[in-house]
Enzyme design. Structure first.
Site, PDB file in Angstrom:
ATOM      1  N   ASP A 144       0.789  -1.194   0.032  1.00  0.00           N
ATOM      2  CA  ASP A 144       0.020  -0.122   0.124  1.00  0.00           C
ATOM      3  C   ASP A 144       0.882   1.201  -0.042  1.00  0.00           C
ATOM      4  O   ASP A 144       2.063   1.280   0.227  1.00  0.00           O
ATOM      5  CB  ASP A 144      -0.821  -0.070   1.228  1.00  0.00           C
ATOM      6  CG  ASP A 144      -2.013   0.731   1.243  1.00  0.00           C
ATOM      7  OD1 ASP A 144      -2.305   1.448   0.171  1.00  0.00           O
ATOM      8  OD2 ASP A 144      -2.812   0.891   1.954  1.00  0.00           O
ATOM      9  N   ASP A 153      -8.837   3.879  -2.677  1.00  0.00           N
ATOM     10  CA  ASP A 153      -9.828   4.192  -1.496  1.00  0.00           C
ATOM     11  C   ASP A 153     -11.160   4.875  -2.117  1.00  0.00           C
ATOM     12  O   ASP A 153     -11.570   6.081  -1.845  1.00  0.00           O
ATOM     13  CB  ASP A 153      -9.323   5.136  -0.789  1.00  0.00           C
ATOM     14  CG  ASP A 153      -8.055   4.383   0.186  1.00  0.00           C
ATOM     15  OD1 ASP A 153      -7.929   3.254  -0.009  1.00  0.00           O
ATOM     16  OD2 ASP A 153      -7.234   5.465   0.859  1.00  0.00           O
ATOM     17  N   GLU A 202       2.624   4.609  -4.217  1.00  0.00           N
ATOM     18  CA  GLU A 202       3.098   5.704  -5.436  1.00  0.00           C
ATOM     19  C   GLU A 202       4.392   6.456  -5.673  1.00  0.00           C
ATOM     20  O   GLU A 202       4.505   6.439  -6.758  1.00  0.00           O
ATOM     21  CB  GLU A 202       1.789   6.742  -5.167  1.00  0.00           C
ATOM     22  CG  GLU A 202       0.358   6.222  -5.422  1.00  0.00           C
ATOM     23  CD  GLU A 202      -0.028   5.534  -4.036  1.00  0.00           C
ATOM     24  OE1 GLU A 202      -0.694   4.450  -4.287  1.00  0.00           O
ATOM     25  OE2 GLU A 202       0.319   5.850  -2.956  1.00  0.00           O
TER      26      GLU A 202
END
Length: 751
Positions: free
Chosen positions: A354, A428, A357
């Site tokens: 997670d 999300d 990025e």
């Protein structure tokens, strides 16, 4: 003028590199090697390479011709990066680019930013851009022309205008050298096969990874056990629970918090209940001199630096942190070994990468943290950000494979090639109807970008305090049973969003659709095998299967689940759905009736317990009796056959679902073909590989909309009832079944 270096790694694929002074190196996305030396072309030259005619004009721009298809460059300019334009037909559509909001067809939508980032609360609008995952690959598709794929092998951020103003695509890269692969193919499937040959294809995940996963930020282990027991109580299948970041000690990766000190015991208990455990990992190391991982990272000098030469300090859920420099191979291996150690010590079964990025500034509104200050060994932040997740997942996947078990890996971010490591998801998403609708086009867009294993958080993750209403949850759950990744997930500070928390009616509906997914697991698993060997998507837009049907391009909120099943999800609060059935015979799954379509458009108000699902003429669908979890083995395999006029061929694939033994030939692959003839149906089963010792002992061939009058196996009578033929399994020789039939429209698909 820069050198024009042209090669063909695959027949029908042209790689063009414009070099200045130094040799070009492909990004980590590219896995295929050049098979022959490249040609250096000058203005005015022509050459035939890889089956493609190549001509260079006096400006150094290329025109490529493959059979009747032409690809023409219009402009190229190199500065600190490059600007490039190429022509597209006026009527063409443009698909791809990875994870994107908006409609599936990106033509005339807006200029896209290919730069991975966490949208945070701007994701309240699912059409915000950019999002977590960018892929510089797209396809130019028309109903009357053969498609062309374009893969720009450049990891720098890009602005791409997908034909919003003129009949051309314009690409503006903020750095790097120009390298493009132009991919010609007979159809979309052919283009995707060639693209995934360049960038890699997905592994076979563990079979349990295709089951249902229940998640929340964040379960305690006691709560996780209660969730599994409650799923079992209500008869809803479940294969895994997900532990989000709060399982850690102060969000320090590879640790357990005080409430999780009995992790081994509870994980063993979950395993005894037939449930796997997936944990979240963030790529940050909390600054804490009592934290062994931090001390070791600093001692080895494995962290990202800033422009002044010191440690680059980020801010993540753990607070101030340093970032492992995953652009260094030694750092990647070091980092990945902690996953293996954590798995072996505590028995966790899978990981979710997670915040990769990478996101290390949004939690403090970017105050005092400048991502551009981050200096990796491979270059500055803008050179690395798009491939950070790709490098991270590559190392983790490689190390976990060494354990001999299948790897379950999820990643929020990615680049071209991320499909090589497992699943991605849409981040999300919010609990709204527009996010439900966009999940369809997002997953289809990922499929057309070479990423077949994806999903969206069923029920919606955000925002805190806003619980999804029961109707929206039901509609999302119905749709989610056809996502390749079926995970129910929601944030903390929300009321519970497990199916059984909404009442008995929701439980009944969710149980039915969950059992449908598990009924179709052999079909889904065969689809995953097909993606693994050919790069073919699991969830497909209509035009993938019906490329000559102009109307198939207009309906973007329905899809094909593999080649045989059409799903028209209910995506609006008023329960209406408008869907299209391409020309041919279709079996309505709910009614058990045949619809003969000449290209019909339907508008219907759908009861809450239903969702339109149709089976296509020619369908050969392997299935099983539903189970509570994939660890429960079955001894009977069902083959649904719906054949009216179309001849067809497909496969049944089977292996242990746990190890990598399939790579050594330990799998079963049966080719199935069906040919209707007057009042007879001839089904042929041909074993292609029999290397796996299966628990299945009986194959039941279930004929739909047909009543069996006589059944022969290789010329001898065989047992049958009104609609089923019974055969021994595994099929160890070529079997030819001749079934005398008469048509009836009364049998339900799942009778």
């Amino acid at each position: 003028m820069a050198r024009l270096r042209v090669s063909s790694p695959i027949l029908g694929v042209i790689n063009v590199i414009r070099e200045s002074t130094k040799p070009h190196r492909h990004s980590p996305a590219v896995v295929i090697k050049e098979v022959e030396a490249p040609a250096i072309l000058a203005p005015g030259e022509r050459k035939l390479i890889g089956g493609v005619e190549i001509a260079v004009d006096e400006r150094g721009l290329l025109t490529l011709r493959w059979e009747s298809v032409e690809f023409r460059e219009l402009h190229f300019k190199s500065d600190s990066g490059f600007t490039w334009r190429h022509e597209i037909p006026h009527c063409a559509r443009v698909y791809g680019f990875g994870l994107r909001g908006g409609l599936l067809n990106k033509r005339r939508w807006k200029t896209l930013r290919l730069w991975n980032r966490d949208p945070c609360f701007t994701y309240a609008n699912p059409d915000t851009d950019p999002l977590y995952l960018s892929i510089p690959f797209y396809m130019i598709v028309g109903s009357r022309t053969r498609p062309i794929g374009v893969f720009i092998d450049c990891a720098y951020p890009m602005l791409v205008d997908p034909g919003t103003r003129r009949d051309y695509v314009e690409v503006c890269a903020l750095g790097g050298e120009f390298c493009v692969f132009v991919i010609f193919g007979r159809d979309i499937k052919d283009v995707l096969e060639k693209y995934t040959a360049l960038t890699g294809r997905p592994p076979l995940p563990p079979l349990w990874g295709l089951g249902i996963i229940q998640s929340r930020w964040s379960y305690t282990l006691e709560e996780a056990v209660r969730v599994v027991l409650t799923y079992r109580k209500f008869g809803i299948p479940l294969d895994a629970v997900f532990l989000d970041i709060d399982y850690m000690d102060k969000h320090k990766v590879f640790t357990w918090g005080r409430k999780y000190r009995r992790a081994k015991k509870y994980i063993s208990l979950l395993h005894a209940l037939g449930c796997k455990v997936i944990v979240n990992v963030d790529p940050y190391v909390k600054i804490d001199r009592r934290y062994k991982l931090f001390v070791e990272c600093v001692a080895r000098d494995y962290y990202v630096r800033d422009k002044r030469g010191g440690a680059f300090i980020g801010y993540a859920w753990s607070g101030t942190c340093i970032i492992p420099d995953v652009t260094r191979e030694d750092v990647r291996r070091w980092w990945a070994r902690f996953y293996v150690k954590f798995m072996q010590e505590y028995g966790v079964d899978g990981f979710c990468n997670d915040m990769n990025e990478p996101t290390f500034d949004t939690r403090v509104l970017k105050i005092g943290i400048k991502p551009d200050d981050a200096m990796f060994s491979a270059g500055e932040f803008k050179e690395v950000a798009n491939i950070f997740a790709l490098l991270e997942n590559d190392a983790v996947f490689s190390e976990l494979r060494k354990t001999g078990r299948r790897v379950f890996l999820m990643s929020r971010s990615g680049f071209a090639g991320i499909q090589r490591y497992g699943f991605v998801w849409t981040g999300d998403v919010w609990s709204t109807w527009i996010h439900l609708r966009r999940s369809v086009t997002m997953i289809l867009g990922l499929s057309l970008s070479g990423v077949p294993l994806s999903g969206a958080d069923i029920g919606g993750f955000n925002p805190p305090l806003l619980r999804v209403n029961p109707k929206l949850f039901i509609r999302w759950f119905q749709l989610g049973m056809f996502y390749p990744l079926a995970r129910v997930h929601y944030t903390k500070n929300k009321l519970p969003q497990e199916p059984y928390t909404f009442g008995s009616r929701v439980v009944e509906i969710c149980r039915r659709y969950a059992r449908l997914r598990y009924h179709l697991l052999p079909y889904l698993y065969t689809l995953v095998w097909e993606a693994h060997v050919r790069g073919v998507p699991i969830v497909r837009p209509l035009f993938f299967e019906f490329p000559d049907d102009a109307l198939a391009y207009e309906f973007e909120e329905e899809f094909m689940f593999g080649p045989w099943i059409l799903v028209a999800p209910v995506l609006r609060q008023d329960d209406t759905v408008i869907y299209y059935l391409p020309r041919g015979y279709w079996l309505d799954v709910k009614r058990g009736q045949v619809v003969r379509s000449r290209g019909l458009i339907f508008r219907e108000k759908i009861p809450l317990e239903d969702m339109p699902i149709f089976v296509r003429d020619g369908a050969l669908i392997p299935s099983q009796e539903p189970v509570n979890h994939t660890g429960e083995r079955v001894n009977k395999l069902l083959l649904h056959v719906f054949v009216r006029r179309e001849e067809s061929t497909w496969f049944v694939y089977e292996d242990d679902g746990i190890t990598n033994a399939y790579e050594r030939g330990e799998y079963n692959l049966i080719e199935v073909s069906a040919r209707p003839r007057d009042d007879e149906l001839i089904i042929k089963l041909t074993p292609k590989n029999l290397g796996f010792k299966t628990t299945v002992r009986t194959l039941v061939v279930r004929l739909h909309t047909c009543r069996v009058r006589r059944a022969e196996l290789n010329g001898k009578s065989v047992d049958f009832n009104e609609c089923e033929v019974f055969l021994p399994y595994p099929v160890s020789e070529v079997l030819k079944i001749k079934v005398a039939t008469e048509h009836t429209d009364t049998m339900s698909f799942f009778a």
